[in-house]
Design an enzyme around this catalytic site. Structure first.
Site, PDB file in Angstrom:
ATOM      1  N   HIS A 359       0.830  -1.202   0.000  1.00 26.18           N
ATOM      2  CA  HIS A 359       0.000   0.000   0.000  1.00 26.18           C
ATOM      3  C   HIS A 359       0.866   1.255   0.000  1.00 26.18           C
ATOM      4  O   HIS A 359       2.049   1.233   0.344  1.00 26.18           O
ATOM      5  CB  HIS A 359      -0.933   0.018   1.219  1.00 26.18           C
ATOM      6  N   ASP A 361       0.523   5.108   1.702  1.00 33.05           N
ATOM      7  CA  ASP A 361      -0.229   5.639   2.840  1.00 33.05           C
ATOM      8  C   ASP A 361      -1.244   6.705   2.439  1.00 33.05           C
ATOM      9  O   ASP A 361      -0.975   7.563   1.589  1.00 33.05           O
ATOM     10  CB  ASP A 361       0.731   6.230   3.878  1.00 33.05           C
ATOM     11  N   HIS A 515       4.727   0.019   0.377  1.00 34.94           N
ATOM     12  CA  HIS A 515       5.413  -0.735   1.421  1.00 34.94           C
ATOM     13  C   HIS A 515       4.508  -1.826   1.977  1.00 34.94           C
ATOM     14  O   HIS A 515       3.285  -1.811   1.801  1.00 34.94           O
ATOM     15  CB  HIS A 515       5.953   0.173   2.532  1.00 34.94           C
ATOM     16  N   ARG A 530       4.821   6.690  14.003  1.00 39.62           N
ATOM     17  CA  ARG A 530       4.948   7.265  12.656  1.00 39.62           C
ATOM     18  C   ARG A 530       4.486   8.709  12.627  1.00 39.62           C
ATOM     19  O   ARG A 530       3.435   9.056  13.190  1.00 39.62           O
ATOM     20  CB  ARG A 530       4.129   6.454  11.648  1.00 39.62           C
TER      21      ARG A 530
END
Length: 543
Positions: A359, A361, A515, A530
């Site tokens: 995917h 983000d 990723h 994150r």
């Protein structure tokens, strides 16, 4: 159509090597290095204390330390130790400045112009391998024994590595970037300033670092003739007097200064397509403008960059990320209350199965993320790697007819694809949060092929995580094409695999990468924080 590739079978990349087996995580290299140094000093002390080697040839560590204290207090040959160090640093600094001012333009000219390359390449390649001592007599004949000959010798040693590294960096600049700038009306000087130099910066800085090391190693040769002060002079004259302790002190000072000069960002590419390891930066301190520029240039070139041993608080994490853009607060995942821009990915509290697929983000946003900075807080003893794939490399590997067919198409991205009710609506509060997120972020269309807003390169911009269909195709056609693209981006040639250690940091360009967090470590505990950087509206620009 290729078969489905299991990310668990993709070879792991640990720092700069691709290997098929797991490397132990908790190897403390600093501790090993410290033990090695202590062991060597202990051996040195033992052989000198037992008299196995005469003190004339190898004085004891105690004798060398005493000599250092004497030199620090009384100097050498009526000149203070600081004056000797200052004289050497002054020569190195003058030569380095002159080399940077002249070598970078020459390197750019060689990299951009074949005629200039044909003229200058033979000259540089002819003198570059020659040891400085070989042409020192000629420099003395031409320039005498004053400061000019010393600085010139060091300058020549530094000049060649910077020229070669700059030319290499210039030649590696993506031509698509240059064509994009030309299409916008940029002049040749604007192209060099805004495209060539930023893209070449990692290579240029590497060349400066190498040149500085070569120049410092030339110091002793430069101070052989006509010098009355300097570390090289101190080592050379004391060797003639058989003052071995002074020689060793001088060598150690030269080595320590060389180490200090070498401290800085060091970049190691992890494979030809994507990924690089950067060392020599401390995220607990504000980045210097030079460090920030190098990190930005490395991110554009390598698409995902990694940093080892970077413990950070949530506040430091957010402060680091803000240096590169505005931060996004995720609508569903939990965050740190006092620092809401820092999202928490904790396997004890989150259902993270949506991360175990390829995917990009938050593409459900109108302006998806520019990038993200991920910090490893707790990692399992084994497993839990993350893979990144280059959307740029994946697009460029497609056939020309496929590239032409996809160019200009759009695809729908839907938050519900990765955040279904059965997993994220387990209680009324979670369900309300999910429904609010879906209401705020309805399905949205983005180009299938995205033009990078900085590099101008094209990349695939569809992912299994959020893309539901290609709008201009019939449903069955869309399903078939998306299935092919989802499998295509997983090819090992486009992928880097990172094996996490605690306090590792990854920074990736979300505009051109995918990723996959490998879910192979259960029931071990894994915690990642994150920070997500806001981006711009994706677009496609034809050549």
């Amino acid at each position: 159509m290729t078969a489905q590739l299991d990310p668990k079978l993709i070879p792991r990349t640990v720092e700069s090597q691709t290997v098929a087996v797991k490397v132990p995580r908790e190897v403390n290299i600093t501790l090993i290095s410290s033990i090695t140094i202590i062991t060597l000093i202990a051996i040195w002390w033992l052989v000198t204390t037992l008299g196995w080697i005469d003190a004339l040839f190898l004085p004891s560590p105690t004798a060398v330390l005493q000599r250092f204290n004497d030199l620090f207090s009384n100097g050498y040959m009526s000149i203070s130790l600081w004056s000797h160090i200052g004289a050497s640093l002054g020569r190195i600094g003058t030569a380095l400045i002159a080399a940077v001012i002249t070598a970078i333009p020459v390197g750019i000219a060689i990299g951009r112009n074949k005629i200039v390359r044909g003229i200058l390449d033979p000259i540089i390649e002819f003198y570059r391998p020659i040891p400085p001592l070989a042409y020192l007599p000629l420099i003395v004949i031409w320039c005498g024994i004053g400061e000019l000959s010393k600085v010139l010798l060091i300058y020549l040693a530094i000049f060649a590595p910077i020229v070669i590294a700059t030319a290499t960096g210039v030649r590696s600049v993506d031509q698509a970037k240059i064509r994009a700038a030309q299409s916008l009306g940029a002049s040749p000087m604007q192209i060099i300033k805004h495209v060539v130099l930023p893209s070449s910066l990692p290579s240029i800085l590497t060349g400066i670092r190498i040149g500085l090391g070569v120049g410092w190693s030339t110091l002793v040769a430069a101070e052989l003739v006509g010098a009355s002060e300097g570390l090289g002079f101190m080592v050379q004259s004391s060797s003639q007097l058989l003052a071995t302790d002074v020689v060793i002190v001088g060598i150690l000072i030269i080595a320590v200064i060389a180490f200090i000069l070498e401290i800085g960002l060091r970049l190691t590419p992890l494979n030809p397509t994507i990924g690089a390891l950067i060392e020599g930066v401390n995220f607990n301190q504000p980045l210097t403008p030079e460090q920030k520029a190098l990190i930005e240039a490395a991110l554009l070139k390598h698409q995902v960059i990694f940093f080892r041993n970077q413990p950070m608080t949530a506040q430091q994490h957010a402060a680091l990320a803000r240096q590169f853009g505005q931060l996004h607060i995720h609508p569903i995942y939990p965050n740190i209350p006092e620092q809401p821009e820092i999202m928490v990915l904790d396997t004890e509290f989150n259902d993270l199965r949506d991360n175990a697929l390829w995917h990009t983000d938050v593409t459900f946003l109108e302006t998806p993320a520019m990038g993200a900075i991920l910090s490893a807080k707790k990692v399992p003893a084994w497993g839990g790697d993350t893979l990144w794939s280059s959307g740029t490399a994946a697009f460029e590997a497609l056939s020309k007819p496929m590239q032409a067919m996809l160019s200009g198409l759009t695809a729908t991205h839907d938050i519900a694809r990765s955040f279904p009710v059965d997993r994220f609506g387990g209680d009324p509060a979670e369900l309300e949060k999910l429904e609010q997120a879906k209401k705020k972020h309805p399905p949205i269309s983005h180009p299938v092929i995205r033009t990078h807003p900085v590099t101008g390169r094209k990349a695939l911009f569809v992912s299994e995580g959020f893309t539901t269909r290609i709008n201009e195709l019939e449903a069955k056609e869309s399903d078939a094409v998306l299935k092919m693209l989802f499998e295509h981006i997983q090819k090992p040639e486009f992928v880097v695999r990172w094996s996490w250690q605690a306090n590792d940091v990854a920074f990736w360009d979300n505009r051109c990468t995918f990723h996959y967090a490998v879910d192979d470590y259960r029931p071990q505990h894994r915690v990642m924080n994150r920070a997500t950087l806001m981006g711009d509206k994706p677009f496609y620009q034809a050549d």
